[in-house]
Design a protein around this motif. Structure first.
Motif, PDB file in Angstrom:
ATOM      1  N   LEU A  30      70.926 -56.683  -7.347  1.00  0.00           N
ATOM      2  CA  LEU A  30      70.277 -57.331  -6.210  1.00  0.00           C
ATOM      3  C   LEU A  30      68.795 -56.972  -6.232  1.00  0.00           C
ATOM      4  O   LEU A  30      68.429 -55.803  -6.090  1.00  0.00           O
ATOM      5  N   SER A  61      64.522 -58.370  -5.398  1.00  0.00           N
ATOM      6  CA  SER A  61      63.585 -59.239  -4.688  1.00  0.00           C
ATOM      7  C   SER A  61      62.317 -59.342  -5.519  1.00  0.00           C
ATOM      8  O   SER A  61      61.963 -58.412  -6.241  1.00  0.00           O
ATOM      9  N   ALA A 100      65.675 -57.589   1.926  1.00  0.00           N
ATOM     10  CA  ALA A 100      65.119 -58.191   0.709  1.00  0.00           C
ATOM     11  C   ALA A 100      63.599 -58.340   0.832  1.00  0.00           C
ATOM     12  O   ALA A 100      62.865 -58.101  -0.129  1.00  0.00           O
ATOM     13  N   GLU A 149      60.969 -66.619   2.402  1.00  0.00           N
ATOM     14  CA  GLU A 149      61.922 -66.729   1.296  1.00  0.00           C
ATOM     15  C   GLU A 149      61.973 -68.165   0.791  1.00  0.00           C
ATOM     16  O   GLU A 149      62.147 -69.101   1.574  1.00  0.00           O
ATOM     17  N   PHE A 180      63.829 -69.137  -2.362  1.00  0.00           N
ATOM     18  CA  PHE A 180      65.140 -69.420  -2.939  1.00  0.00           C
ATOM     19  C   PHE A 180      65.707 -68.163  -3.561  1.00  0.00           C
ATOM     20  O   PHE A 180      65.014 -67.147  -3.665  1.00  0.00           O
ATOM     21  N   GLU A 181      66.962 -68.254  -3.991  1.00  0.00           N
ATOM     22  CA  GLU A 181      67.602 -67.173  -4.729  1.00  0.00           C
ATOM     23  C   GLU A 181      68.005 -67.702  -6.095  1.00  0.00           C
ATOM     24  O   GLU A 181      68.573 -68.790  -6.206  1.00  0.00           O
ATOM     25  N   VAL A 187      70.316 -66.934  -9.397  1.00  0.00           N
ATOM     26  CA  VAL A 187      71.459 -66.140  -9.860  1.00  0.00           C
ATOM     27  C   VAL A 187      71.686 -66.504 -11.326  1.00  0.00           C
ATOM     28  O   VAL A 187      71.966 -67.660 -11.650  1.00  0.00           O
ATOM     29  N   ARG A 225      70.772 -61.267  -8.974  1.00  0.00           N
ATOM     30  CA  ARG A 225      70.554 -62.132  -7.804  1.00  0.00           C
ATOM     31  C   ARG A 225      69.157 -61.811  -7.296  1.00  0.00           C
ATOM     32  O   ARG A 225      68.947 -60.788  -6.672  1.00  0.00           O
ATOM     33  N   MET A 226      68.216 -62.692  -7.641  1.00  0.00           N
ATOM     34  CA  MET A 226      66.810 -62.474  -7.305  1.00  0.00           C
ATOM     35  C   MET A 226      66.403 -63.373  -6.148  1.00  0.00           C
ATOM     36  O   MET A 226      66.413 -64.596  -6.277  1.00  0.00           O
ATOM     37  N   ARG A 227      66.041 -62.742  -5.034  1.00  0.00           N
ATOM     38  CA  ARG A 227      65.509 -63.483  -3.895  1.00  0.00           C
ATOM     39  C   ARG A 227      64.002 -63.517  -4.027  1.00  0.00           C
ATOM     40  O   ARG A 227      63.358 -62.480  -4.157  1.00  0.00           O
ATOM     41  N   VAL A 228      63.455 -64.727  -4.034  1.00  0.00           N
ATOM     42  CA  VAL A 228      62.028 -64.924  -4.302  1.00  0.00           C
ATOM     43  C   VAL A 228      61.323 -65.308  -3.007  1.00  0.00           C
ATOM     44  O   VAL A 228      61.749 -66.226  -2.299  1.00  0.00           O
TER      45      VAL A 228
END
Length: 134
Positions: A7, A9, A43, A66, A68-69, A71, A84-87
């Protein structure tokens, strides 16, 4: 037993239709400024902390939006381990600078896809699809 997802960010700092990416010292792979989310951190807090640690930008987590995410397969990890990168979009007039853990800063477009691990390449594709970068 499958390995747990990583996980993370990251921030997307866009200027002149290019997004900021970094390389680690001694490596040539471009990646988004960011990193793992620590226990007890949101995040957005992780994205702001990592931006400060990697590129010396002091960002307020509450100001990050935020986008998008992503995966995808985690770079350098066993097959099947996902990241799982939350940008988050970062807005600042401050100038980023490379920290001790970062070798160099790069303003990139989709022309640099081949220099990115899977998650970074997907971020570039999505930013280009949204009309944010070239």
């Amino acid at each position: 037993m499958p390995l747990p997802d990583l996980l993370v960010s990251a921030i997307a700092l866009v200027r002149d239709r290019r997004v900021l990416m970094v390389t680690a010292r001694g490596r040539d792979v471009h990646y988004m400024p960011g990193g793992k989310i620590d226990p007890g951190e949101t995040a957005a807090q992780a994205a702001a902390r990592e931006a400060f640690e990697e590129i010396a930008l002091d960002l307020d987590p509450d100001d990050l939006v935020e986008l998008f995410e992503v995966v995808t397969q985690a770079h350098g990890e066993p097959d099947g381990r996902l990241v799982r990168m939350r940008v988050f979009r970062a807005e600042t007039d401050a100038s980023p600078s490379a920290s001790a853990e970062v070798g160099a800063l790069h303003w990139v477009t989709t022309a640099d896809l081949d220099r990115c691990p899977p998650a970074g390449a997907e971020v570039l594709r999505r930013l280009a699809a949204s009309g944010t970068i070239d």
